[in-house]
Enzyme design. Structure first.
Site, PDB file in Angstrom:
ATOM      1  N   LYS A   1       3.341  -0.733  -2.743  1.00 24.46           N
ATOM      2  CA  LYS A   1       4.044   0.771  -2.669  1.00 24.46           C
ATOM      3  C   LYS A   1       5.055   1.202  -3.321  1.00 24.46           C
ATOM      4  O   LYS A   1       4.764   1.639  -4.272  1.00 24.46           O
ATOM      5  CB  LYS A   1       4.078   0.885  -1.157  1.00 24.46           C
ATOM      6  CG  LYS A   1       5.046   2.973  -1.155  1.00 24.46           C
ATOM      7  CD  LYS A   1       4.811   1.995   0.578  1.00 24.46           C
ATOM      8  CE  LYS A   1       6.256   2.067   1.347  1.00 24.46           C
ATOM      9  NZ  LYS A   1       7.291   2.475   0.231  1.00 24.46           N
ATOM     10  N   ASN A   2       5.906   0.303  -3.479  1.00 24.63           N
ATOM     11  CA  ASN A   2       6.950  -0.036  -4.158  1.00 24.63           C
ATOM     12  C   ASN A   2       6.863  -0.062  -5.658  1.00 24.63           C
ATOM     13  O   ASN A   2       8.170   0.452  -6.630  1.00 24.63           O
ATOM     14  CB  ASN A   2       7.980  -1.029  -4.072  1.00 24.63           C
ATOM     15  CG  ASN A   2       8.301  -0.169  -2.121  1.00 24.63           C
ATOM     16  OD1 ASN A   2       7.952   0.774  -1.984  1.00 24.63           O
ATOM     17  ND2 ASN A   2       9.821  -1.524  -1.797  1.00 24.63           N
TER      18      ASN A   2
ATOM     19  N   ASP B   1      12.773  -5.564   3.730  1.00 25.44           N
ATOM     20  CA  ASP B   1      11.282  -5.107   3.996  1.00 25.44           C
ATOM     21  C   ASP B   1      10.137  -6.292   4.973  1.00 25.44           C
ATOM     22  O   ASP B   1       9.536  -6.078   5.462  1.00 25.44           O
ATOM     23  CB  ASP B   1      10.456  -4.218   3.251  1.00 25.44           C
ATOM     24  CG  ASP B   1      11.182  -3.176   2.476  1.00 25.44           C
ATOM     25  OD1 ASP B   1      12.064  -2.731   3.014  1.00 25.44           O
ATOM     26  OD2 ASP B   1      10.562  -3.035   1.077  1.00 25.44           O
TER      27      ASP B   1
END
Ligand code: UD1
Length: 417
Positions: free
Chosen positions: A22-23, A305
């Protein structure tokens, strides 16, 4: 309202495949705005945040087309507006990453400030400082940042903190600037390297990504490309912790083990056996977890995270663990929810002290953010009775098919409307 219902599930077992990061994909999609030709990107994760970024690209005039299941073609031949609207930017902080590409390609960018405030807990001052150094005029008014320039010019820029987003935004802005930019104290995350590789594959000239000093030589124009996104190290880490916490034995496929070293090191310290292969990792856990202390740091340190998921696992550790969060203020929102499930924890400033040997029991809890939501699922797998998690849209922002993937490993988990 959609909920996730989780029941105690020991011994997760089987294989699980990790999606594209995602990042990585969010800045890469923003970077497609730098190029007037087609960018074909593979291994796109099916996530809400990706949909928001695609919607933003389309609002700016790019053509976005889904060709196969996990492949997108983006062509930003014509950028029809340089104004990124409130409705889209306010949905996701990473939308601000379109500012650098718009500014360098159109010499003008008007983007709503994420969170509505530049001096809140997640400011954008480092992004703006970078744009200013490159020769743009910045004005903030009515919640928008308006940046204009005749032509961005390469400069030496020192980041006061290795912010991931600021590093990415400055790299993108410098890509089409005149001359060379040397970015010092840059973020070193693997997602920065993926972004630089993507831009270089379009004809950009970036060296040093993955180190503290990145050199970007401006080029006049970029050309078409094809790129595959790196695997998501945080998704991988989340399933590794779920396997470890439940005393399981799980093979995690599609990973880059070197990206996972801080997570692997802490799991080994907790007494979990980890076997590393070229592109997969086996997590084999016993029934006990040893306490470990964690300090979140910029990469290659332990990722912020992953701290919430470790907190869930360390609830059952045989002794006291301390988690020290140094990246974000106020990233212990999951503590309240987990306390209601019986976690013995005390927060002092930026540290959470976990007493260990907590006996978790199911409760109604709220996913306060993406990673907190994933952590509550892990806590639910350990808790007696039923855990009901609401606000699951946070979880869908970053985990595709999490319920299905965990069911395949034997977890008792389901969606409920
Ligand atoms: C990215 C990740 C996010 C991760 C974070 C830290 C994406 C889409 N998101 O977020 O999942 O948790 O990195 O690894 O990649 N800061 C400033 N001024 C700025 C920018 C940041 O003070 O201009 C501060 C922030 O408030 C925060 C710290 O720097 O305290 C780290 O933020 P940053 O690295 O920028 O995180 P993001 O890019 O937002």
């Amino acid at each position: 309202m959609e909920k996730i219902i989780v029941k105690k599930s020991s011994n997760l077992h089987g294989n699980i495949k990790v999606d594209g990061s995602k990042n990585s994909i969010l800045p890469i999609l923003a970077a497609t705005l730098l190029c007037p030709e087609e960018c074909k990107i593979h291994d796109i994760p099916n996530l809400q945040d990706v949909k928001i970024m695609c919607g933003l690209l389309e609002a700016l005039g790019a053509k976005v087309e889904k060709t196969e299941t996990n492949t997108l073609k983006v062509t930003a031949e014509n950028i029809t507006t340089c104004e990124a609207p409130y409705e889209l930017i306010s949905k996701m902080r990473a939308s601000f990453l379109v500012m650098g590409p718009l500014l360098t390609r159109c010499h003008n960018a008007k983007v709503y400030m994420p969170g509505g405030c530049a001096i809140g807990t997640r400011p954008i001052d480092l992004h703006l400082k970078g744009f200013k150094h490159l020769g743009s005029d910045i004005k903030s008014e009515n919640g928008y940042v308006n940046a204009t320039t005749e032509q961005l010019k390469g400069r030496d820029i020192y980041l006061d903190f290795p912010s991931v987003g600021a590093t990415e935004n400055i790299i993108m802005a410098a890509t089409l600037a005149e001359g060379e930019t040397i970015l010092e104290n840059a973020a070193e995350e693997p997602e920065i390297v993926d972004l630089a590789n993507f831009i270089n594959s379009m004809g950009g000239n970036i060296v040093g990504a993955g180190t503290k000093t990145i050199r970007i030589k401006g080029v006049k124009k970029l050309h078409k490309t094809e790129h595959t996104v790196i695997p998501d190290r945080i998704e991988a880490g989340t399933y590794m912790v779920a396997a470890a916490a439940t005393g399981g034995d799980v093979m995690i496929e599609n990973v880059v083990p070197s990206h996972l070293q801080p997570i692997i090191a802490k799991l080994r310290e907790a007494g979990v056996t980890i076997e590393e292969y070229d592109d997969k990792i086996r997590v084999k856990a016993g029934n006990t977890i040893k306490p470990v202390d964690i300090k979140t740091l910029p990469y290659p340190g332990f990722p912020t995270d992953m701290q919430a998921q470790f907190m869930a696992m360390l609830s059952k550790a045989d002794g006291t663990s301390i988690i020290n969060e140094t990246i974000f203020e106020n990233r212990f929102m999951h503590v309240n929810e987990m306390s209601r499930m019986g976690l013995h924890v005390k927060v002092e400033g930026s540290s959470a002290i976990l007493m260990g040997n907590s006996h978790l029991s199911g409760a109604k809890v709220r996913a306060t953010d993406l990673r907190a939501g994933a952590a509550l699922i892990i806590a639910g797998l350990l808790a007696d009775g039923e855990t009901e998690i609401t606000e699951v849209y946070h979880i869908k922002r970053g985990y595709s098919n999490i319920v299905k993937k965990l069911q395949n490993l034997g977890a008792d988990i389901r969606y409920e409307k």
